[in-house]
Design a protein around this motif. Structure first.
Motif, PDB file in Angstrom:
ATOM      1  N   GLU A   1       1.981  -1.533   5.562  1.00 13.50           N
ATOM      2  CA  GLU A   1       3.191  -1.953   5.473  1.00 13.50           C
ATOM      3  C   GLU A   1       3.107  -3.253   4.393  1.00 13.50           C
ATOM      4  N   PRO A   2       2.777  -3.599   2.930  1.00 10.84           N
ATOM      5  CA  PRO A   2       2.534  -5.058   3.553  1.00 10.84           C
ATOM      6  C   PRO A   2       4.165  -5.894   2.242  1.00 10.84           C
ATOM      7  N   SER A   3       5.046  -4.868   2.494  1.00 10.79           N
ATOM      8  CA  SER A   3       5.926  -5.581   2.198  1.00 10.79           C
ATOM      9  C   SER A   3       6.606  -5.689   3.010  1.00 10.79           C
TER      10      SER A   3
ATOM     11  N   VAL B   1      -0.673   3.497  13.577  1.00 10.54           N
ATOM     12  CA  VAL B   1      -1.277   2.027  13.537  1.00 10.54           C
ATOM     13  C   VAL B   1      -0.209   1.634  12.099  1.00 10.54           C
ATOM     14  N   VAL B   2       0.733   0.217  12.407  1.00  8.57           N
ATOM     15  CA  VAL B   2       1.600  -0.241  11.142  1.00  8.57           C
ATOM     16  C   VAL B   2       0.639  -1.746  10.429  1.00  8.57           C
ATOM     17  N   HIS B   3       0.219  -1.179   9.575  1.00 11.93           N
ATOM     18  CA  HIS B   3      -0.902  -1.928   9.421  1.00 11.93           C
ATOM     19  C   HIS B   3      -0.275  -2.946   8.399  1.00 11.93           C
ATOM     20  N   THR B   4      -0.532  -4.152   8.132  1.00 12.67           N
ATOM     21  CA  THR B   4       0.479  -5.620   7.289  1.00 12.67           C
ATOM     22  C   THR B   4      -1.169  -6.142   6.555  1.00 12.67           C
ATOM     23  N   TYR B   5      -0.912  -6.890   5.344  1.00 15.42           N
ATOM     24  CA  TYR B   5      -1.363  -7.671   5.509  1.00 15.42           C
ATOM     25  C   TYR B   5      -0.637  -8.732   4.006  1.00 15.42           C
TER      26      TYR B   5
END
Length: 335
Positions: free
Chosen positions: A182-184, A214-218
């Motif tokens: 979920e980078p947005s 897992v909700v992974h952001t970056y």
């Protein structure tokens, strides 16, 4: 005490031989690719490449094995660009870097596809009993990467995307974890109305699996409102970029609003060829856990901060090995 688990967010670089072979094959099969059909030669090339990247992970000793998403030429937009009710528009910059994808224009109902499940089933044939990890774009990021020309309302479109992804997950083979990328959420934070709907959209996808989600952001840190809303989602872990994002803001969010019982730490640079040693990775993990005001985490996932798609294959393999070695250090850290 926390259990360290070495993994990645998928979207691997193609093996060098596959880049040239697939480029030649796709050049001769351009019409079939536009219509969504891949020739037998292309399918065979991807199968060989898939077996290779699964083998690379097994050789490195990763704790979770991803399919690699080698067919995802459109990056996180892929699950839509191959859908029968989606037309691909012009070339669009992929977030704020030098990669591009075809704009998926949703022109009809987002019915079940099964494309990603087929890939995972193919990967599972090479696992030798090791745990599989599914990878998908999260519903908010996928909706932001697409153009809606059918549903007509942002909230309805987000709901439709989440229902589409949930149906895809429901068809997955057995998997230990599911990473929703979920980078947005951090690069293009939703307005208040949509932010309130994001937890339900993520829950719709998470409810379709018994795996740990897992909700992974970056790339950036959460703003406070978005993070506070995300904490309402019923997932097992949230992932944070500790390479590119504002660490101070990230730690503030975690300590102010809490986080889940497990955590995903993006500690290895998925875009830079400098290879971090296992000791460096473990030291970074321990530093983060020392800053977090929680008693323990059930699981601490160690991963690259972004997709490793951007890396040369040899550097990518070295980083896989560093992650695996860092997770295998016997001394456990009390978070």
């Amino acid at each position: 005490m926390t259990e360290f688990v070495a993994t990645t967010p998928g979207l691997y670089p193609l093996p060098d031989w596959a880049k040239s072979d697939l480029s030649d094959l796709k050049g001769h099969q351009k019409h079939d690719l536009i219509s969504g059909d891949e020739s037998g030669d292309i399918v065979a090339a991807y199968e060989e490449a898939r077996a290779e990247v699964v083998g690379d992970q097994l050789d490195a000793g990763l704790d979770r094995i991803v399919e690699g998403q080698l067919r995802w030429d459109d990056m996180l937009a892929h699950p839509l660009t191959v859908h029968e009710n989606v037309e691909t528009g012009g070339i669009v910059r992929y977030y704020d870097n030098n990669n591009f994808y075809r704009d998926p224009q949703v022109v009809g109902e987002l019915t079940f596809s099964g494309d990603v499940a087929e890939e995972l089933n193919a990967a599972a044939d090479h696992l030798d009993g090791e745990p599989l990890q599914g990878v998908l774009p999260g519903p908010y990021s996928l909706s932001e990467l697409a153009s809606d020309e059918h549903y007509g309302d942002d909230a309805d479109f987000l709901d439709a995307v989440s229902e589409f992804l949930a149906a895809e997950v429901d068809a997955f083979p057995d998997h230990e974890t599911l990473y929703l990328l979920e980078p947005s959420l951090v690069t293009d934070a939703p307005d208040d109305d949509i932010a309130e709907r994001v937890p339900d959209a993520i829950d719709a996808v998470a409810d379709a699996t018994d795996a740990d989600v897992v909700v992974h952001t970056y790339w950036e840190a959460f703003d406070e409102k978005t993070y506070a809303h995300l904490m309402d989602a019923d997932v097992d872990a949230i992932g944070f970029d500790f390479v590119e994002a504002d660490r101070e803001q990230t730690l503030y969010n975690i300590n102010e609003y809490g986080t889940k019982e497990s955590i995903s730490l993006g500690l290895v640079d998925g875009q830079n060829t400098l290879v971090e040693g296992a000791e460096t990775v473990r030291e970074r993990a321990e530093w983060v856990l020392d800053q977090v005001q929680m008693s323990t985490f059930d699981t601490t996932y160690l991963t690259t901060n972004t997709e490793p798609f951007y890396l040369p294959v040899n550097k990518h393999k070295e980083k896989l090995a560093a992650l695996a070695e860092a997770a295998d250090v016997e001394t456990e850290v009390e978070a």
